[in-house]
Scaffold this motif. Structure first.
Motif, mmCIF file in Angstrom:
data_model
loop_
_atom_site.group_PDB
_atom_site.id
_atom_site.type_symbol
_atom_site.label_atom_id
_atom_site.label_comp_id
_atom_site.label_asym_id
_atom_site.label_seq_id
_atom_site.Cartn_x
_atom_site.Cartn_y
_atom_site.Cartn_z
ATOM 1 N N ASP A 1 0.834 -1.199 0.000
ATOM 2 C CA ASP A 1 0.000 0.000 0.000
ATOM 3 C C ASP A 1 0.869 1.248 0.000
ATOM 4 O O ASP A 1 1.658 1.458 0.923
ATOM 5 N N TYR B 1 0.230 4.324 0.525
ATOM 6 C CA TYR B 1 0.006 5.293 1.613
ATOM 7 C C TYR B 1 1.054 5.110 2.711
ATOM 8 O O TYR B 1 1.617 6.075 3.216
ATOM 9 N N TRP B 2 1.356 3.873 3.076
ATOM 10 C CA TRP B 2 2.308 3.629 4.159
ATOM 11 C C TRP B 2 3.768 3.687 3.696
ATOM 12 O O TRP B 2 4.664 3.927 4.475
ATOM 13 N N ASN C 1 4.955 5.684 1.126
ATOM 14 C CA ASN C 1 5.349 6.932 0.489
ATOM 15 C C ASN C 1 6.262 7.831 1.324
ATOM 16 O O ASN C 1 7.260 8.351 0.822
#
Ligand code: PLP
Length: 396
Positions: A147, A149-150, A152
């Motif tokens: 994922d 989001y985690w 980046n």
């Protein structure tokens, strides 16, 4: 300052709203806080306490090892009986090709070691992982986390990592002679208990074999009976090249491991020598605890009743607000329409003395992964509490 104030002042926090329940003791499926409030532990420290909290045999083994020795030397230099005996016990219960154990301190470290081993053995760099996968929080493990989001905020991460759709045959076309390893959870945990088809797993293994790619299966949550079989991969009639273990492996103590064939594992001892090392990995007290827990799991035949208990949960978890109940053994994701609904239900459960939470990549799903020793009476009581929480939170 009281304990709670000190907790917020001096302990590094990983979220802005930790539960901050102060535990006084934990036994079997029950947690007790300092105000004597009891909670049925429906998540077992996230698939750790498979044999229940503080099983007397585990405590006995810990005490026995405490009296003998603690840390004596970095991993691999001395013969430490708890490591040797536990490695024998584990490999006796695994297929023949999984015969060499590298103990670590955590699941993430097992992921790191296995990725290094795959690169060394194949002399390749590409790593294939899957969307919505979780293999740990260190930088290598984070690089393969499914994922963005985690990931980046922590770039640059490992190069040459490809993220693909899990359980998709099209994804498998990307496995080539450049791929060092494919790493997958046997059943995706934090995605909300997503089991791939048996056929997909078998084709995945075949494709890896054809291309000389190592198949690494993360059994950190699926191991030790969680899915109704001792090892999650037994559900698919395949044998991976490397497995990752953690969580229940230490019987409540910190322990991880990656396990492969000796021929592969030998590559970590040469060129360079000390290709992968750890000071505390395979700590004798943790190995003694894990070994005792595994013995309990087998001797008390905890796995035998899992499907029956799974059925009981299914029969009791019925409410119009529940959109789906996905399960694999004593491992459930109860799906609601949104995170907001789920969060209200979880808060209400905790208030009513039932410990649960949500999944990293499925925030609308409530987690159930209790100690495998949970009995019928506690299951019934737990489901009543969940249904009551749903009614209180949704007014239906
Ligand atoms: N792999 C999976 C499937 C996990 O669930 C976890 C932890 O939640 C890990 C790896 C990482 O383990 P640890 O937290 O011990 O580093």
């Amino acid at each position: 300052m009281n304990q709670r104030e000190l907790f917020f002042k001096n302990i590094a926090q990983t979220s802005t709203s930790p539960l901050a329940i102060e535990i006084e003791k934990a036994k079997d499926c029950l947690l007790t806080d300092i105000n004597k409030k009891k909670y049925i532990d429906l998540i077992g420290g996230i698939s750790v306490a498979n044999t229940g909290h503080c099983h007397p045999e585990v405590i006995k083994a810990i005490k026995k090892q405490l009296a003998a020795y603690l840390h004596v030397m970095v991993y691999g230099e001395f013969i430490e009986s708890p490591q040797v005996q536990y490695a024998k016990q584990l490999t006796d219960l695994l297929p023949l090709s999984l015969n060499s154990v590298f103990f670590t301190n955590s699941g993430a470290e097992a992921t790191e070691g296995a990725m290094k081993l795959a690169k060394k053995v194949t002399n390749r760099t590409q790593i294939i992982a899957f969307n919505k996968s979780y293999h740990g929080s260190t930088q290598g493990a984070l690089s393969i986390m499914g994922d963005e989001y985690w990931r980046n905020a922590f770039r640059p991460l490992l190069p040459d990592v490809l993220h693909l759709e899990y359980n998709s045959f099209k994804s498998l076309e990307h496995i080539t002679e450049k791929t060092a390893c494919v790493i997958a959870e046997t059943i995706q945990a934090e995605a909300g208990i997503i089991a791939p088809s048996k056929e997909w797993m078998q084709v995945l293994q075949k494709k890896c074999n054809e291309k000389g790619t190592l198949l690494i299966l993360d059994e950190i949550q699926t191991g030790f009976g969680r899915t109704g079989k001792l090892w999650g991969f037994e559900n698919f009639d395949i044998v991976p090249d490397i497995i990752l273990l953690g969580k229940a492996l230490g019987g409540g103590m910190p322990l991880g491991a990656f396990i492969a064939d000796k021929k592969l594992m030998n590559q970590l001892a040469e060129n360079p020598v000390l290709g992968h090392i750890t000071t505390f990995g395979g700590h004798p007290v943790c190995c003694a605890a894990g070994m005792a827990a595994l013995k309990v799991l087998l001797e008390e035949k905890l796995i035998d009743s899992i499907y029956e208990k799974e059925k009981l949960f299914h029969s009791l978890l019925v409410h119009p607000k529940i959109k789906a109940v996905r399960s694999c053994g004593l491992w459930f994701a109860i799906e609601f329409d949104s995170f907001e609904t789920n969060k209200k239900i979880i808060d209400s459960c905790i208030k009513n003395g039932l410990m649960t939470d949500w999944f990293l990549f499925a925030p609308n799903c409530l987690r159930i992964s209790p100690p495998l020793c949970i009995n019928e009476k506690t299951i019934i009581k737990s489901c009543k509490k969940i249904i009551k929480a749903i009614k209180q939170s949704t007014k239906i």
